[in-house]
Design a protein around this motif. Structure first.
Motif, short mmCIF file in Angstrom:
data_model
loop_
_atom_site.label_atom_id
_atom_site.label_comp_id
_atom_site.label_asym_id
_atom_site.label_seq_id
_atom_site.Cartn_x
_atom_site.Cartn_y
_atom_site.Cartn_z
N GLN A 10 0.83 -1.21 0.00
CA GLN A 10 0.00 0.00 0.00
C GLN A 10 0.86 1.26 0.00
N ARG A 11 1.95 1.24 0.74
CA ARG A 11 2.86 2.38 0.78
C ARG A 11 3.50 2.60 -0.61
N THR A 12 3.88 1.51 -1.26
CA THR A 12 4.48 1.60 -2.59
C THR A 12 3.47 2.11 -3.62
N ILE A 13 2.24 1.62 -3.54
CA ILE A 13 1.19 2.10 -4.44
C ILE A 13 0.94 3.59 -4.21
N GLY A 14 0.96 4.02 -2.93
CA GLY A 14 0.79 5.43 -2.62
C GLY A 14 1.92 6.28 -3.22
N HIS A 15 3.14 5.77 -3.14
CA HIS A 15 4.28 6.48 -3.72
C HIS A 15 4.14 6.55 -5.25
N LEU A 16 3.73 5.45 -5.87
CA LEU A 16 3.49 5.45 -7.31
C LEU A 16 2.41 6.46 -7.69
N SER A 22 2.57 13.61 -10.31
CA SER A 22 3.59 14.57 -10.75
C SER A 22 3.74 14.54 -12.27
N LEU A 23 3.74 13.34 -12.82
CA LEU A 23 3.84 13.22 -14.28
C LEU A 23 2.63 13.84 -14.97
N ARG A 24 1.45 13.64 -14.39
CA ARG A 24 0.24 14.22 -14.97
C ARG A 24 0.31 15.75 -14.94
N SER A 25 0.85 16.30 -13.83
CA SER A 25 1.00 17.76 -13.74
C SER A 25 1.96 18.28 -14.80
N ARG A 26 2.96 17.51 -15.09
CA ARG A 26 3.98 17.94 -16.04
C ARG A 26 3.58 17.71 -17.49
N TYR A 27 2.96 16.54 -17.78
CA TYR A 27 2.67 16.15 -19.17
C TYR A 27 1.19 16.11 -19.52
N VAL A 33 0.94 8.66 -19.83
CA VAL A 33 0.51 9.00 -18.47
C VAL A 33 -0.84 8.34 -18.18
N GLN A 34 -1.74 8.33 -19.16
CA GLN A 34 -3.03 7.67 -18.99
C GLN A 34 -2.84 6.18 -18.75
N ARG A 35 -1.93 5.56 -19.51
CA ARG A 35 -1.68 4.12 -19.32
C ARG A 35 -1.11 3.85 -17.93
N LEU A 36 -0.17 4.69 -17.49
CA LEU A 36 0.37 4.52 -16.14
C LEU A 36 -0.72 4.66 -15.08
N SER A 37 -1.61 5.62 -15.28
CA SER A 37 -2.71 5.82 -14.35
C SER A 37 -3.63 4.60 -14.32
N ASN A 38 -3.92 4.04 -15.50
CA ASN A 38 -4.75 2.83 -15.57
C ASN A 38 -4.05 1.65 -14.89
N ASP A 39 -2.75 1.51 -15.13
CA ASP A 39 -2.00 0.43 -14.49
C ASP A 39 -2.01 0.58 -12.98
N LEU A 40 -1.89 1.80 -12.51
CA LEU A 40 -1.91 2.07 -11.08
C LEU A 40 -3.26 1.69 -10.47
N GLU A 41 -4.34 2.04 -11.17
CA GLU A 41 -5.67 1.66 -10.68
C GLU A 41 -5.82 0.15 -10.63
N ARG A 42 -5.28 -0.55 -11.64
CA ARG A 42 -5.35 -2.02 -11.65
C ARG A 42 -4.56 -2.58 -10.47
#
Length: 95
Positions: A10-16, A22-27, A33-42
């Motif tokens: 859970q701590r690692t997922i929170g860090h991710l 941060s990536l979404r704010s930048r890009y 970034v959308q794929r990373l966000s989807n992977d994170l939700e999965r």
């Protein structure tokens, strides 16, 4: 899975989540970034499922151990016209 392992996950997922934010704010909503966000939700969904319904633990079966000698093999095993010493990269002629 132990409580410590789940806390670490859970701590690692929170860090991710922070990193992807941060990536979404930048890009913005770039495809990567959308794929990373989807992977994170999965990952979050799978971690929650694992915590709620842990599977049966698998215990590794070591099986029978076979002692392999350190001495070189008998050279006569590799003599003959149709014998290929594959461990040395093929036929080498006289040794």
């Amino acid at each position: 899975m132990s409580t410590t392992e789940m806390q670490d996950l859970q701590r690692t997922i929170g860090h991710l989540r922070q990193c992807v934010g941060s990536l979404r704010s930048r890009y913005g909503d770039a495809v990567a970034v959308q794929r990373l966000s989807n992977d994170l939700e999965r990952l979050d969904i799978d971690a929650r499922d694992l915590a709620e319904r842990p599977p049966v633990e698998v215990h590794a079966h070591s099986g029978e151990r076979i002692q392999v000698p350190n001495e070189p093999y008998d050279e006569s095993l590799f003599r003959g016209s149709d014998v290929d010493d594959e461990g040395l990269g093929g036929l080498h002629g006289d040794r």
